[in-house]
Design a protein around this motif. Structure first.
Motif, PDB file in Angstrom:
ATOM      1  N   VAL A  35       0.843  -1.203   0.000  1.00 56.68           N
ATOM      2  CA  VAL A  35       0.000   0.000   0.000  1.00 56.68           C
ATOM      3  C   VAL A  35       0.874   1.248   0.000  1.00 56.68           C
ATOM      4  N   TYR A  36       1.871   1.279   0.899  1.00 59.72           N
ATOM      5  CA  TYR A  36       2.817   2.394   0.918  1.00 59.72           C
ATOM      6  C   TYR A  36       3.501   2.543  -0.436  1.00 59.72           C
ATOM      7  N   PHE A  37       3.915   1.412  -0.999  1.00 61.60           N
ATOM      8  CA  PHE A  37       4.662   1.420  -2.259  1.00 61.60           C
ATOM      9  C   PHE A  37       3.835   2.032  -3.383  1.00 61.60           C
ATOM     10  N   LEU A  38       2.562   1.694  -3.437  1.00 58.46           N
ATOM     11  CA  LEU A  38       1.687   2.220  -4.482  1.00 58.46           C
ATOM     12  C   LEU A  38       1.310   3.674  -4.236  1.00 58.46           C
ATOM     13  N   LEU A  39       1.030   4.034  -2.982  1.00 55.18           N
ATOM     14  CA  LEU A  39       0.600   5.400  -2.672  1.00 55.18           C
ATOM     15  C   LEU A  39       1.693   6.427  -2.950  1.00 55.18           C
ATOM     16  N   ALA A  40       2.950   6.040  -2.705  1.00 59.84           N
ATOM     17  CA  ALA A  40       4.056   6.991  -2.885  1.00 59.84           C
ATOM     18  C   ALA A  40       4.701   6.883  -4.264  1.00 59.84           C
ATOM     19  N   SER A  41       4.144   6.067  -5.137  1.00 59.54           N
ATOM     20  CA  SER A  41       4.697   5.918  -6.483  1.00 59.54           C
ATOM     21  C   SER A  41       4.607   7.232  -7.246  1.00 59.54           C
ATOM     22  N   GLY A  42       5.712   7.593  -7.879  1.00 59.92           N
ATOM     23  CA  GLY A  42       5.765   8.846  -8.613  1.00 59.92           C
ATOM     24  C   GLY A  42       6.208  10.019  -7.768  1.00 59.92           C
ATOM     25  N   VAL A  43       6.276   9.803  -6.463  1.00 58.16           N
ATOM     26  CA  VAL A  43       6.724  10.863  -5.544  1.00 58.16           C
ATOM     27  C   VAL A  43       8.070  10.493  -4.933  1.00 58.16           C
ATOM     28  N   VAL A  44       8.151   9.297  -4.342  1.00 64.15           N
ATOM     29  CA  VAL A  44       9.383   8.844  -3.709  1.00 64.15           C
ATOM     30  C   VAL A  44      10.098   7.814  -4.579  1.00 64.15           C
ATOM     31  N   TRP A  45       9.342   7.004  -5.294  1.00 65.52           N
ATOM     32  CA  TRP A  45       9.869   5.943  -6.144  1.00 65.52           C
ATOM     33  C   TRP A  45       8.870   5.657  -7.263  1.00 65.52           C
ATOM     34  N   ALA A  95       6.655   2.615  -8.619  1.00 68.73           N
ATOM     35  CA  ALA A  95       6.185   1.278  -8.237  1.00 68.73           C
ATOM     36  C   ALA A  95       6.040   0.408  -9.475  1.00 68.73           C
ATOM     37  N   ARG A  96       7.141  -0.207  -9.885  1.00 71.54           N
ATOM     38  CA  ARG A  96       7.125  -1.055 -11.071  1.00 71.54           C
ATOM     39  C   ARG A  96       6.403  -2.370 -10.763  1.00 71.54           C
ATOM     40  N   PRO A  97       5.662  -2.898 -11.741  1.00 70.59           N
ATOM     41  CA  PRO A  97       4.839  -4.105 -11.517  1.00 70.59           C
ATOM     42  C   PRO A  97       5.566  -5.288 -10.890  1.00 70.59           C
ATOM     43  N   PRO A  98       6.813  -5.638 -11.322  1.00 70.29           N
ATOM     44  CA  PRO A  98       7.459  -6.807 -10.695  1.00 70.29           C
ATOM     45  C   PRO A  98       7.670  -6.629  -9.195  1.00 70.29           C
ATOM     46  N   LEU A  99       8.019  -5.414  -8.772  1.00 67.46           N
ATOM     47  CA  LEU A  99       8.260  -5.174  -7.354  1.00 67.46           C
ATOM     48  C   LEU A  99       6.956  -5.154  -6.566  1.00 67.46           C
ATOM     49  N   VAL A 100       5.906  -4.605  -7.165  1.00 63.31           N
ATOM     50  CA  VAL A 100       4.585  -4.642  -6.515  1.00 63.31           C
ATOM     51  C   VAL A 100       4.152  -6.093  -6.329  1.00 63.31           C
ATOM     52  N   ALA A 101       4.349  -6.886  -7.386  1.00 64.46           N
ATOM     53  CA  ALA A 101       3.973  -8.298  -7.314  1.00 64.46           C
ATOM     54  C   ALA A 101       4.764  -9.022  -6.233  1.00 64.46           C
ATOM     55  N   ALA A 102       6.069  -8.714  -6.116  1.00 62.22           N
ATOM     56  CA  ALA A 102       6.903  -9.357  -5.098  1.00 62.22           C
ATOM     57  C   ALA A 102       6.403  -9.028  -3.698  1.00 62.22           C
ATOM     58  N   LEU A 103       6.053  -7.764  -3.462  1.00 66.33           N
ATOM     59  CA  LEU A 103       5.550  -7.363  -2.150  1.00 66.33           C
ATOM     60  C   LEU A 103       4.233  -8.058  -1.827  1.00 66.33           C
ATOM     61  N   VAL A 104       3.356  -8.146  -2.820  1.00 63.96           N
ATOM     62  CA  VAL A 104       2.060  -8.794  -2.608  1.00 63.96           C
ATOM     63  C   VAL A 104       2.243 -10.292  -2.352  1.00 63.96           C
TER      64      VAL A 104
END
Length: 216
Positions: free
Chosen positions: A165-175, A177-186
């Motif tokens: 959730v943090y990773f997606l919410l801050a995408s484009g601001v802090v980092w 959120a590329r799909p492979p990394l989102v998938a890994a976290l999930v």
């Protein structure tokens, strides 16, 4: 040497993921306990070979060493691919792959009959490797929940749920959120929930052990 280079480049992703799994398979809760003359963490408390159960042995030093080593299993493979992977054509997909592989190694270690721990420290290490700010946010979530509720399992479940959730919410601001990394976290989060299914039942029943409880 030159003729072997293309083969190495082709094999590099698979070998890197395999190496991450083997590193993750080092069950440091058991290794550290043996080296320090403590009881096998699988023989008391929750029976889980992890830092929280090592703490129930009464040795805070052993628990801290286990925590740090388990975290490094997730951190180091991710950092290694991030820093040196480009020369071998290893991108974000392999970063995600080694994170999940190291985590799976902790859950199902080949060196210990595939009977591993819950993977919380390794998960947090991998998250720090993906991005240190994300790691701090996820780690802070664990600490806050653990401090107020005194349940390691609850803190682990909440932090695992909030990491993507943090990773997606801050995408484009802090980092980004590329799909492979989102998938890994999930994937890691879902596996962590699965490994905590008995803890969830005990939380609901009110019989879950609190942090700091001694072994019986």
């Amino acid at each position: 040497m030159n003729s072997a280079a293309p083969l190495l480049l082709i094999a590099a992703p698979g070998l890197t993921v395999l190496a991450a799994y083997l590193l993750g398979s080092l069950a440091f809760a058991i290794i550290v306990s043996r080296l320090m003359g403590l009881s096998d963490p699988r023989s008391f408390g929750s029976g889980n070979p992890g830092a929280t159960n090592v703490l129930r042995s009464g040795s805070k030093v052993a628990a801290l060493v286990t925590l740090l080593l388990d975290a490094c299993k997730g951190l180091l493979p991710v950092l290694a691919v991030r820093h040196w992977g480009a020369a071998w054509g290893l991108g974000e997909g392999v970063v995600a792959g080694v994170a999940v592989a190291a985590f799976l190694g902790h859950l199902y270690p080949v060196f210990f009959r595939f009977q591993g721990g819950k993977g919380v420290a390794t998960f947090l290490g991998a998250v720090f490797g993906i991005d240190w700010v994300l790691g701090l946010a996820t780690g802070a979530t664990w600490l806050i929940v653990a401090y107020f509720f005194r349940y390691s399992s609850l803190a682990s479940l909440v932090s695992a749920a909030f990491a993507p959730v943090y990773f997606l919410l801050a995408s484009g601001v802090v980092w980004v959120a590329r799909p492979p990394l989102v998938a890994a976290l999930v994937i890691m989060g879902l596996l962590l929930v699965w490994r905590h299914r008995e803890n969830i039942n005990r939380l609901v029943a009110g019989t879950e052990s609190r942090l700091g409880a001694k072994k019986r």
